[in-house]
Design a protein around this motif. Structure first.
Motif, PDB file in Angstrom:
ATOM      1  N   LEU A  14       0.818  -1.073  -0.007  1.00  0.00           N
ATOM      2  CA  LEU A  14      -0.099   0.024   0.024  1.00  0.00           C
ATOM      3  C   LEU A  14       0.708   1.233   0.131  1.00  0.00           C
ATOM      4  N   LEU A  58      -6.848   5.528   0.587  1.00  0.00           N
ATOM      5  CA  LEU A  58      -6.850   4.016  -0.071  1.00  0.00           C
ATOM      6  C   LEU A  58      -8.256   3.555   0.034  1.00  0.00           C
ATOM      7  N   THR A  59      -8.444   2.440  -0.872  1.00  0.00           N
ATOM      8  CA  THR A  59      -9.937   1.971  -0.735  1.00  0.00           C
ATOM      9  C   THR A  59      -9.655   0.406  -0.305  1.00  0.00           C
ATOM     10  N   ASP A  60     -10.849   0.079   0.357  1.00  0.00           N
ATOM     11  CA  ASP A  60     -10.782  -1.276   0.922  1.00  0.00           C
ATOM     12  C   ASP A  60     -10.294  -2.451   0.151  1.00  0.00           C
ATOM     13  N   PRO A  61     -10.849  -2.444  -1.140  1.00  0.00           N
ATOM     14  CA  PRO A  61     -10.361  -3.487  -2.147  1.00  0.00           C
ATOM     15  C   PRO A  61      -8.662  -3.587  -2.244  1.00  0.00           C
ATOM     16  N   GLN A  62      -8.042  -2.356  -2.047  1.00  0.00           N
ATOM     17  CA  GLN A  62      -6.546  -2.409  -2.065  1.00  0.00           C
ATOM     18  C   GLN A  62      -6.039  -3.346  -1.151  1.00  0.00           C
ATOM     19  N   LEU A  63      -6.728  -3.786   0.065  1.00  0.00           N
ATOM     20  CA  LEU A  63      -6.119  -4.472   1.302  1.00  0.00           C
ATOM     21  C   LEU A  63      -6.014  -5.896   0.714  1.00  0.00           C
ATOM     22  N   GLU A  64      -4.848  -6.305   1.184  1.00  0.00           N
ATOM     23  CA  GLU A  64      -4.487  -7.995   0.792  1.00  0.00           C
ATOM     24  C   GLU A  64      -5.008  -8.713   1.977  1.00  0.00           C
ATOM     25  N   ALA A  78      -9.549   0.918   5.169  1.00  0.00           N
ATOM     26  CA  ALA A  78      -8.145   0.662   4.836  1.00  0.00           C
ATOM     27  C   ALA A  78      -7.395   1.768   5.162  1.00  0.00           C
ATOM     28  N   GLU A  79      -7.870   3.170   5.332  1.00  0.00           N
ATOM     29  CA  GLU A  79      -7.190   4.388   5.736  1.00  0.00           C
ATOM     30  C   GLU A  79      -7.101   4.274   7.234  1.00  0.00           C
TER      31      GLU A  79
END
Length: 414
Positions: A19, A25-31, A352-353
């Protein structure tokens, strides 16, 4: 013997890796790795992946197994990058006066405020101050915080600031949580110092800075820039000297009036903390710099004051770290996760943020590059929650607490 430990299975492992350090940040960016496992060696992460794929490794020898028997969601251990948890006494009477309508200045003039805590902290023995600090730090640890910054600033004499920093170091050596010390001798000018504010800062530079270096008590210098503390012009001299002596700089900035954030940028501070009063001008300036905006929702809650403009900072392209500001006056709650959840609601932060603000972005605000992410080579600091969906942590506004903590790969069951 090269012993490794396989930990798992985790229902979800939220790694926070890959990240960006600045911007939204968007939640879909979270692994999110489902049914995950982690291999740890000598306190550091060696490998992560599917538990079923890692499990056969234990048959190859030199592997221990730390099995998890309930569904848990795991995050990097949380990081509280701004606290004042080393103090003696209570300011409950200040709170009662505040909610009855008394102003900060009225409370201070009646014997309350920071000076009241200074008096009680000076009077406290090393043993009592250590015991109270360890109790608060233990509370942080069981709530999922594996690294916490701790400021001095309630001593305000050379000897009492040294006492506080020595207590912080002693607590750090005896607890699982890592405590990162910061010198806040420039909190306010003490009433018993006969000179001016500028002369007090010069006194600290000449008489405390050398001892900080000699005894290796801290390499972090903080200053409170505000009308009730130190002016911009006074702070410039102090920060210039701290920079020349190669201290890392932190600034209490823009809490009630602006100006502190510009100082943070001009003197290349690691972070500018508070920012409740920051306008669009300060936001754009911070976004264009390498200074990390560090916001403190606990202070806003404690004072009934506006939150820092977290959404605007992110939208402008800045980083955003979130800390508790746990202190006896303006932020006595001390629950980072609850505060971060509340800030997220009011400032419309994505999950995510919010999680970034208390993990890897908070680590950056402390100059630490070995934690805040679940990744090979990083410290095996993990907070595991007894849930099956990571969203529940902030959905329940921080009420759910960890069931297990791993610090350097060693488990503490809560």
């Amino acid at each position: 013997m090269d012993t490794k430990t396989l930990i798992g299975p985790f229902k979800q492992l939220v790694t926070m890796r890959g990240l960006p350090h600045k911007g939204p940040l968007t939640d879909p960016q979270l692994e999110i790795i489902e049914d995950a496992g982690m291999v740890v060696r000598e306190g550091y992460i060696l490998q992560i992946g599917k538990f079923s794929e890692l499990y056969p490794l234990i048959k190859n020898g030199h592997y221990l197994l730390d099995i998890i028997n309930e569904p848990v969601v795991a995050f990097p251990g949380f990081i509280d990058a701004h606290t004042h948890i080393c103090w003696a006494g209570s300011r409950a009477n200040d709170y009662a006066m505040r909610v009855s309508g008394k102003s900060y200045l009225e409370i201070a003039s009646s014997g309350g405020g920071i000076i009241d805590t200074v008096k009680k902290t000076r009077q406290a023995s090393h043993e009592n101050l250590l015991a109270s600090l360890k109790k608060r730090a233990d509370q942080q640890f069981i709530s999922g915080i594996t690294t916490s910054e701790v400021k001095s600033g309630y001593g305000l004499t050379v000897e009492d600031e040294i006492k506080m920093l020595e207590v912080i170091r002693l607590a750090d050596s005896s607890l699982a949580i890592d405590l990162i010390p910061t010198c806040l001798a420039a909190h306010i000018k003490p009433k018993d110092f006969s000179g001016t504010k500028a002369e007090y800062l010069e006194h600290i530079i000449n008489n405390l800075f050398p001892i900080l270096k000699e005894k290796k008590l801290t390499n972090r210098i903080d200053i409170f820039v505000e009308e009730s503390a130190f002016s911009i012009e006074e702070a410039k001299i102090y920060l210039k000297e701290a920079r020349q002596q190669n201290f890392d700089i932190v600034v209490h900035a823009d809490q009630f009036t602006t100006g502190g954030s510009k100082l943070a940028v001009d003197y290349k501070a690691i972070s500018a903390d508070h920012l409740e009063a920051s306008s669009d001008k300060e936001i754009q300036m911070l976004a264009k710099s390498d200074v990390i905006p560090l916001v403190l929702p606990g202070s806003s809650i404690g004072l009934g004051y506006q939150f820092a403009p977290a959404r605007k900072l992110l939208n402008a392209g800045a980083s955003l770290a979130i800390a508790s500001d746990w202190n006896p006056g303006s932020a006595p709650m001390g629950d980072l996760l609850v505060q971060a959840a509340i800030l997220g609601i009011y400032e419309k932060l994505t999950l995510a943020e919010t999680f970034a603000g208390i993990t890897y972005r908070a680590a950056a605000a402390l100059g630490l590059n070995d934690r805040g992410i679940i990744e090979t080579g990083y410290s095996a600091d993990i907070a595991a929650f007894p849930i099956e969906n990571y969203q529940d942590i902030l959905y329940y506004q921080g009420r759910i607490k960890p069931s297990a903590i791993w610090k350097k790969g060693i488990r503490t069951t809560i």
